[in-house]
Design a protein around this motif. Structure first.
Motif, PDB file in Angstrom:
ATOM      1  N   MET A 151      12.077  -0.163  41.478  1.00  0.00           N
ATOM      2  CA  MET A 151      11.924   1.410  41.757  1.00  0.00           C
ATOM      3  C   MET A 151      12.156   1.368  43.187  1.00  0.00           C
ATOM      4  O   MET A 151      13.088   2.548  43.620  1.00  0.00           O
ATOM      5  CB  MET A 151      10.709   1.527  41.553  1.00  0.00           C
ATOM      6  N   THR A 152      12.112   0.348  44.224  1.00  0.00           N
ATOM      7  CA  THR A 152      12.556   0.621  45.463  1.00  0.00           C
ATOM      8  C   THR A 152      13.771   0.157  46.015  1.00  0.00           C
ATOM      9  O   THR A 152      14.120   0.234  47.174  1.00  0.00           O
ATOM     10  CB  THR A 152      11.456  -0.212  46.466  1.00  0.00           C
ATOM     11  N   GLN A 153      14.665  -0.313  45.020  1.00  0.00           N
ATOM     12  CA  GLN A 153      16.055  -0.826  45.199  1.00  0.00           C
ATOM     13  C   GLN A 153      16.904   0.319  45.778  1.00  0.00           C
ATOM     14  O   GLN A 153      16.850   1.325  44.894  1.00  0.00           O
ATOM     15  CB  GLN A 153      16.401  -1.698  44.299  1.00  0.00           C
ATOM     16  N   PRO A 154      17.608   0.136  46.931  1.00  0.00           N
ATOM     17  CA  PRO A 154      18.534   1.465  46.939  1.00  0.00           C
ATOM     18  C   PRO A 154      19.519   1.579  45.930  1.00  0.00           C
ATOM     19  O   PRO A 154      19.935   0.440  45.403  1.00  0.00           O
ATOM     20  CB  PRO A 154      19.201   0.948  48.257  1.00  0.00           C
ATOM     21  N   ARG A 155      19.971   2.760  45.519  1.00  0.00           N
ATOM     22  CA  ARG A 155      20.948   2.932  44.659  1.00  0.00           C
ATOM     23  C   ARG A 155      22.418   3.034  45.186  1.00  0.00           C
ATOM     24  O   ARG A 155      22.450   3.713  46.176  1.00  0.00           O
ATOM     25  CB  ARG A 155      20.857   4.170  43.958  1.00  0.00           C
ATOM     26  N   VAL A 196      22.596   8.375  46.186  1.00  0.00           N
ATOM     27  CA  VAL A 196      21.763   8.006  47.100  1.00  0.00           C
ATOM     28  C   VAL A 196      22.105   6.489  47.581  1.00  0.00           C
ATOM     29  O   VAL A 196      22.329   5.637  46.522  1.00  0.00           O
ATOM     30  CB  VAL A 196      20.199   7.945  46.871  1.00  0.00           C
ATOM     31  N   ARG A 197      22.179   6.132  48.856  1.00  0.00           N
ATOM     32  CA  ARG A 197      22.849   4.984  49.505  1.00  0.00           C
ATOM     33  C   ARG A 197      21.542   4.209  50.115  1.00  0.00           C
ATOM     34  O   ARG A 197      20.832   4.982  50.754  1.00  0.00           O
ATOM     35  CB  ARG A 197      24.075   4.956  49.923  1.00  0.00           C
ATOM     36  N   SER A 198      21.903   2.923  50.332  1.00  0.00           N
ATOM     37  CA  SER A 198      20.645   2.285  51.137  1.00  0.00           C
ATOM     38  C   SER A 198      20.937   2.603  52.877  1.00  0.00           C
ATOM     39  O   SER A 198      19.989   2.450  53.358  1.00  0.00           O
ATOM     40  CB  SER A 198      20.648   0.795  50.925  1.00  0.00           C
ATOM     41  N   ASP A 199      22.227   2.901  53.207  1.00  0.00           N
ATOM     42  CA  ASP A 199      21.956   3.304  54.595  1.00  0.00           C
ATOM     43  C   ASP A 199      21.672   4.890  54.709  1.00  0.00           C
ATOM     44  O   ASP A 199      21.532   5.421  53.877  1.00  0.00           O
ATOM     45  CB  ASP A 199      23.700   3.097  55.129  1.00  0.00           C
ATOM     46  N   THR A 200      21.894   5.420  56.005  1.00  0.00           N
ATOM     47  CA  THR A 200      21.559   6.563  56.159  1.00  0.00           C
ATOM     48  C   THR A 200      22.341   7.742  55.285  1.00  0.00           C
ATOM     49  O   THR A 200      23.465   7.490  55.320  1.00  0.00           O
ATOM     50  CB  THR A 200      22.048   6.899  57.851  1.00  0.00           C
ATOM     51  N   LEU A 260      11.582  12.423  50.306  1.00  0.00           N
ATOM     52  CA  LEU A 260      11.285  12.064  48.919  1.00  0.00           C
ATOM     53  C   LEU A 260      12.317  10.378  48.968  1.00  0.00           C
ATOM     54  O   LEU A 260      13.223  10.335  49.470  1.00  0.00           O
ATOM     55  CB  LEU A 260      11.910  12.809  47.884  1.00  0.00           C
ATOM     56  N   PRO A 261      11.536   9.450  48.094  1.00  0.00           N
ATOM     57  CA  PRO A 261      12.299   8.679  47.704  1.00  0.00           C
ATOM     58  C   PRO A 261      13.140   8.834  46.681  1.00  0.00           C
ATOM     59  O   PRO A 261      13.440   9.807  45.997  1.00  0.00           O
ATOM     60  CB  PRO A 261      11.101   7.521  47.087  1.00  0.00           C
ATOM     61  N   ALA A 262      14.175   7.693  46.627  1.00  0.00           N
ATOM     62  CA  ALA A 262      15.349   8.120  45.710  1.00  0.00           C
ATOM     63  C   ALA A 262      14.788   8.424  44.164  1.00  0.00           C
ATOM     64  O   ALA A 262      15.463   9.030  43.530  1.00  0.00           O
ATOM     65  CB  ALA A 262      16.263   6.801  45.751  1.00  0.00           C
ATOM     66  N   GLU A 263      13.941   7.779  43.731  1.00  0.00           N
ATOM     67  CA  GLU A 263      13.377   7.865  42.445  1.00  0.00           C
ATOM     68  C   GLU A 263      12.877   9.268  42.032  1.00  0.00           C
ATOM     69  O   GLU A 263      12.962   9.580  41.092  1.00  0.00           O
ATOM     70  CB  GLU A 263      12.012   6.889  42.487  1.00  0.00           C
ATOM     71  N   ASN A 264      12.438  10.319  43.209  1.00  0.00           N
ATOM     72  CA  ASN A 264      11.932  11.393  42.752  1.00  0.00           C
ATOM     73  C   ASN A 264      13.347  12.484  43.277  1.00  0.00           C
ATOM     74  O   ASN A 264      12.777  13.661  43.063  1.00  0.00           O
ATOM     75  CB  ASN A 264      10.857  11.767  43.648  1.00  0.00           C
ATOM     76  N   ILE A 265      14.370  11.940  43.700  1.00  0.00           N
ATOM     77  CA  ILE A 265      15.302  12.906  43.783  1.00  0.00           C
ATOM     78  C   ILE A 265      16.282  13.382  42.625  1.00  0.00           C
ATOM     79  O   ILE A 265      16.672  12.445  41.887  1.00  0.00           O
ATOM     80  CB  ILE A 265      16.317  12.499  44.935  1.00  0.00           C
ATOM     81  N   ARG A 266      16.301  14.628  42.214  1.00  0.00           N
ATOM     82  CA  ARG A 266      16.890  15.012  40.925  1.00  0.00           C
ATOM     83  C   ARG A 266      18.468  15.544  41.344  1.00  0.00           C
ATOM     84  O   ARG A 266      18.476  16.668  42.072  1.00  0.00           O
ATOM     85  CB  ARG A 266      16.170  16.160  40.395  1.00  0.00           C
ATOM     86  N   HIS A 274       2.262  -8.499  47.233  1.00  0.00           N
ATOM     87  CA  HIS A 274       3.689  -8.091  47.603  1.00  0.00           C
ATOM     88  C   HIS A 274       3.786  -6.939  48.502  1.00  0.00           C
ATOM     89  O   HIS A 274       2.816  -6.140  48.363  1.00  0.00           O
ATOM     90  CB  HIS A 274       4.463  -8.105  46.289  1.00  0.00           C
ATOM     91  N   THR A 275       4.924  -6.658  49.191  1.00  0.00           N
ATOM     92  CA  THR A 275       5.365  -5.578  49.802  1.00  0.00           C
ATOM     93  C   THR A 275       6.688  -5.064  49.698  1.00  0.00           C
ATOM     94  O   THR A 275       7.255  -5.944  49.487  1.00  0.00           O
ATOM     95  CB  THR A 275       4.872  -5.914  51.329  1.00  0.00           C
ATOM     96  N   TRP A 276       6.853  -3.763  49.901  1.00  0.00           N
ATOM     97  CA  TRP A 276       8.226  -3.262  49.680  1.00  0.00           C
ATOM     98  C   TRP A 276       8.251  -2.064  50.842  1.00  0.00           C
ATOM     99  O   TRP A 276       7.398  -1.434  50.915  1.00  0.00           O
ATOM    100  CB  TRP A 276       8.291  -2.837  48.292  1.00  0.00           C
ATOM    101  N   ASN A 277       9.501  -1.789  51.137  1.00  0.00           N
ATOM    102  CA  ASN A 277       9.801  -1.021  52.097  1.00  0.00           C
ATOM    103  C   ASN A 277      10.511   0.221  51.013  1.00  0.00           C
ATOM    104  O   ASN A 277      11.550  -0.015  50.694  1.00  0.00           O
ATOM    105  CB  ASN A 277      10.608  -1.222  53.140  1.00  0.00           C
ATOM    106  N   MET A 278       9.963   1.441  51.035  1.00  0.00           N
ATOM    107  CA  MET A 278      10.453   2.545  50.303  1.00  0.00           C
ATOM    108  C   MET A 278      11.249   3.423  51.109  1.00  0.00           C
ATOM    109  O   MET A 278      10.716   3.904  52.133  1.00  0.00           O
ATOM    110  CB  MET A 278       9.383   3.187  49.469  1.00  0.00           C
TER     111      MET A 278
END
Length: 249
Positions: A227-231, A236-240, A174-180, A101-105
């Motif tokens: 984990m890689t799904q945009p929030r 954090v959103r999926s766009d810029t 950072l990915p969304a998962e690691n943003i506090r 499988h592949t994912w874009n983070m």
């Protein structure tokens, strides 16, 4: 205590990961599963929910030996090519193999919650030590944007990167998962925003799989997908991402 919107989103996300782990664990309890599963996790994703999910899998099947290696992508790829891993998650580009499988983070520019970025000054950046796909992506984006920068912190550890951001030592990707959200904020490189950046990760597994390896692949695949799904609706959103103003001093 009333959770914030971001807290509710994180709780919902964590609950889904936990439920997934319990589902796989229940399946394993239905039969005796034995053997060793050699798992390799890229260091930049190993602070997420993935190790916890593997821990639940291991506790549900005490006869399974989980041999987990955490390292940077190139080192993991080398171990994979040497036949030292059964399952691995890492940057797809460095593996000379076809992923299951592949994912874009998505990656976001972040700084400390109280930091003020002066566009007239060189941007202080916090980077991974070489070799690192994120580091090259960051430098290319800054050069394309015509933004002067200087490296203030270099580390092979994402925990150090996050701590440096929180301490106000510079800007990092950072990915969304690691943003506090309590200690960090998403910023844009310039008045016109920031280009969308992402890194492609792959899950690699040996062709001949035991029951324990198949269960591990299933759990990691679903966990990393979540984990890689945009929030949406939160920080954090999926766009810029839109920059968050610094608090008034």
């Amino acid at each position: 205590m009333v959770p914030t919107t971001e807290g509710e989103l994180l709780l919902s996300y964590a609950t889904r990961i936990l439920a997934l782990g319990e589902t796989v664990a229940t399946r394993l309890k239905e039969r005796t599963v034995m053997g060793t599963v050699r798992v390799g996790l890229s260091e930049d994703v190993a602070v997420s929910a993935l190790p916890a999910a593997l821990g639940r899998l291991r506790r549900a099947s005490p006869h399974v030996h989980m041999d987990i290696t955490v390292d940077h992508g190139d080192a993991l790829a080398e171990r994979w090519h040497d036949g030292l891993l059964d399952v691995a998650i890492g940057v797809s580009l460095v593996f000379a193999a076809d992923p299951v499988h592949t994912w874009n983070m998505p990656l976001y520019w972040v700084c400390g919650i109280d930091d003020e970025i002066d566009p007239a000054l060189a941007l202080d950046v916090i980077v991974y030590a070489e070799p690192c796909a994120w580091r090259r992506l960051m430098f290319d984006a800054l050069l394309t944007a015509g933004r002067d920068f200087r490296v203030t912190v270099t580390s092979p550890n994402i925990g150090v990167i996050m701590a440096a951001v929180e301490s106000g030592l510079g800007v990092a990707l950072l990915p969304a998962e690691n943003i506090r959200p309590d200690t960090m904020r998403v910023i844009a490189l310039g008045p016109n925003g920031s280009p969308a950046l992402s890194v492609n990760y792959g899950l690699f597994a040996v062709p001949r799989q035991t029951d324990s390896i198949r269960a591990t692949v299933e759990l990691l695949s679903e966990s990393f997908h979540l984990m890689t799904q945009p929030r949406v609706g939160g920080l954090v959103r999926s766009d810029t991402p839109h920059p968050t103003p610094a608090p008034s001093r």
